[in-house]
Design a protein around this motif. Structure first.
Motif, mmCIF file in Angstrom:
data_model
loop_
_atom_site.group_PDB
_atom_site.id
_atom_site.type_symbol
_atom_site.label_atom_id
_atom_site.label_comp_id
_atom_site.label_asym_id
_atom_site.label_seq_id
_atom_site.Cartn_x
_atom_site.Cartn_y
_atom_site.Cartn_z
ATOM 1 N N ASP A 67 0.856 -1.222 0.028
ATOM 2 C CA ASP A 67 -0.015 -0.087 0.072
ATOM 3 C C ASP A 67 0.835 1.298 0.025
ATOM 4 N N ILE A 68 0.834 2.024 -0.981
ATOM 5 C CA ILE A 68 1.594 2.930 -1.342
ATOM 6 C C ILE A 68 1.027 4.497 -0.579
ATOM 7 N N THR A 69 1.768 5.008 0.051
ATOM 8 C CA THR A 69 1.388 6.289 0.710
ATOM 9 C C THR A 69 0.812 7.557 0.034
ATOM 10 N N GLU A 70 -0.383 7.890 0.033
ATOM 11 C CA GLU A 70 -0.991 8.877 -0.928
ATOM 12 C C GLU A 70 0.066 10.026 -0.995
ATOM 13 N N GLY A 71 0.019 10.523 -1.988
ATOM 14 C CA GLY A 71 0.801 11.714 -2.057
ATOM 15 C C GLY A 71 2.302 11.830 -1.989
ATOM 16 N N GLY A 72 2.828 10.469 -1.641
ATOM 17 C CA GLY A 72 4.136 10.505 -1.329
ATOM 18 C C GLY A 72 5.162 10.670 -2.704
ATOM 19 N N VAL A 73 6.247 10.500 -2.428
ATOM 20 C CA VAL A 73 7.159 10.306 -3.849
ATOM 21 C C VAL A 73 6.859 9.170 -4.603
ATOM 22 N N LEU A 74 6.609 8.104 -3.769
ATOM 23 C CA LEU A 74 6.578 6.729 -4.682
ATOM 24 C C LEU A 74 5.093 6.820 -5.321
ATOM 25 N N HIS A 75 4.199 7.454 -4.570
ATOM 26 C CA HIS A 75 2.719 7.699 -5.369
ATOM 27 C C HIS A 75 2.882 8.608 -6.526
ATOM 28 N N LYS A 76 3.506 9.467 -6.388
ATOM 29 C CA LYS A 76 3.894 10.352 -7.635
ATOM 30 C C LYS A 76 4.522 9.713 -8.710
ATOM 31 N N LEU A 77 5.401 9.057 -8.400
ATOM 32 C CA LEU A 77 6.298 8.219 -9.355
ATOM 33 C C LEU A 77 5.478 7.183 -10.144
ATOM 34 N N LEU A 78 4.820 6.488 -9.260
ATOM 35 C CA LEU A 78 4.278 5.447 -9.853
ATOM 36 C C LEU A 78 2.485 5.688 -10.520
ATOM 37 N N GLY A 79 1.982 6.682 -9.667
ATOM 38 C CA GLY A 79 0.577 7.044 -10.208
ATOM 39 C C GLY A 79 -0.285 6.087 -9.663
ATOM 40 N N THR A 80 -0.113 5.220 -8.806
ATOM 41 C CA THR A 80 -0.934 4.134 -8.117
ATOM 42 C C THR A 80 -0.917 4.052 -6.596
ATOM 43 N N ARG A 81 -1.748 3.476 -6.059
ATOM 44 C CA ARG A 81 -1.508 3.221 -4.541
ATOM 45 C C ARG A 81 -1.436 1.815 -4.011
ATOM 46 N N ARG A 82 -1.445 1.033 -5.267
ATOM 47 C CA ARG A 82 -1.185 -0.495 -4.784
ATOM 48 C C ARG A 82 -0.403 -1.323 -5.802
ATOM 49 N N VAL A 83 0.591 -2.066 -5.550
ATOM 50 C CA VAL A 83 1.080 -2.959 -6.525
ATOM 51 C C VAL A 83 1.648 -4.076 -5.926
ATOM 52 N N LEU A 84 1.911 -5.233 -6.764
ATOM 53 C CA LEU A 84 2.509 -6.400 -6.273
ATOM 54 C C LEU A 84 3.928 -6.200 -6.253
ATOM 55 N N VAL A 85 4.638 -6.837 -5.152
ATOM 56 C CA VAL A 85 6.176 -6.903 -5.296
ATOM 57 C C VAL A 85 6.612 -8.142 -4.766
#
Ligand SMILES: N[C@@H](CCC(=O)NCCCC(=O)O)C(=O)O
Length: 255
Positions: A157-175
């Motif tokens: 779960d990606i932090t809303e408005g964070g660096v990673l969210h801005k980079l990926l444009g999504t809030r949830r990915v599989l890793v």
């Protein structure tokens, strides 16, 4: 002129004398995905002028490794017998991370690398997440072939408005997931960018960093071909490294 990107090596002693090693997958993600020129950094610790080295780097990639950051670096009791360590690497990467951040060098930290980033800035680590109540087993599977070890293992779960969210444009990915340790006390100056379903920190950034500085607990460097998340990470890291070249040597040099 491609950016010069430092790649942290591990120090091992398979035979009579120590060797310094980097898995090729960390080297080729620099050349193929970040568009950089890799410079393997031996784990020679104080034999290197680490502040001077950091100043000359255009980027720093902190690699994964089966070895663990030694707990004395964050005031905890020693590793359990059988848990691999690499004191030479610890004594190299921890001060190098601090120097790189101070110098505004872009940093991408992978797996052991995010753990080093957290410890370098004053945080601590869980030793064996799989033994903790209500936690997933984040370890590499040993009952499958090599590529299967790097298959998606859990969502983040990606932090809303964070660096990673801005980079990926999504809030949830599989890793994927190949680690037993994880961030316990978050270092001051780090921002959580993503967490696993059990709350284990999966990505951090340096709050207010001068340059791109991201740590991820998973492995974007494998498998190849890279997925969209990995590609975005390496492209953003490479762009930040080229921006440092332009700032240091002029725009034309960054072409
Ligand atoms: N030892 C630490 C870090 C785990 C890690 O970096 N795994 C990668 C192993 C494969 C590779 O070297 O790329 C932990 O267990 O948490």
């Amino acid at each position: 002129m491609p950016p010069l990107i430092g790649v942290s090596a591990c120090r091992k002693q398979p035979g009579e004398l120590p060797v310094h090693t980097v898995s090729e997958k960390y080297i080729t993600c620099v050349t193929d995905a970040a568009g950089g020129m890799p410079l393997l950094i031996p784990a020679l610790a104080e034999r290197l002028d680490l502040p001077a080295l950091a100043e000359r780097l255009d980027g720093l990639l902190l690699t994964g490794s089966p070895s663990n950051v030694e707990p004395h670096n964050y005031g905890r009791p020693d590793l359990d017998p059988g848990d691999a360590c690499d004191s030479g690497r610890d004594a190299t990467t921890l001060p190098l991370i601090r120097a790189a951040i101070a110098a505004g060098v872009p940093v991408l930290a992978i797996c052991r690398g995010i753990q080093e980033l957290n410890v370098a800035l004053g945080g601590s680590l869980h030793q064996h997440i799989q033994n903790m109540p209500d936690k997933l087993d984040h370890r590499m599977r040993r009952d499958v072939d090599f590529d299967a070890k790097y298959r998606p293992a859990h969502p983040i779960d990606i932090t809303e408005g964070g660096v990673l969210h801005k980079l990926l444009g999504t809030r949830r990915v599989l890793v994927n997931s190949l680690h037993a340790q994880g961030i316990d006390r978050l270092a001051e100056g780090l921002t959580v960018e993503a967490v696993a379903p059990d709350g284990i920190v999966e990505a951090v950034s340096v709050t207010g960093a001068k340059a791109f500085t991201l740590g991820v607990q998973w492995h974007p460097e494998w498998p190849v071909p890279y997925n969209a998340v990995s590609q975005a990470l390496f492209e953003a890291f490479g762009a930040a490294c080229r921006a440092r070249v332009a700032a240091r040597f002029g725009t034309l040099s960054a072409a």
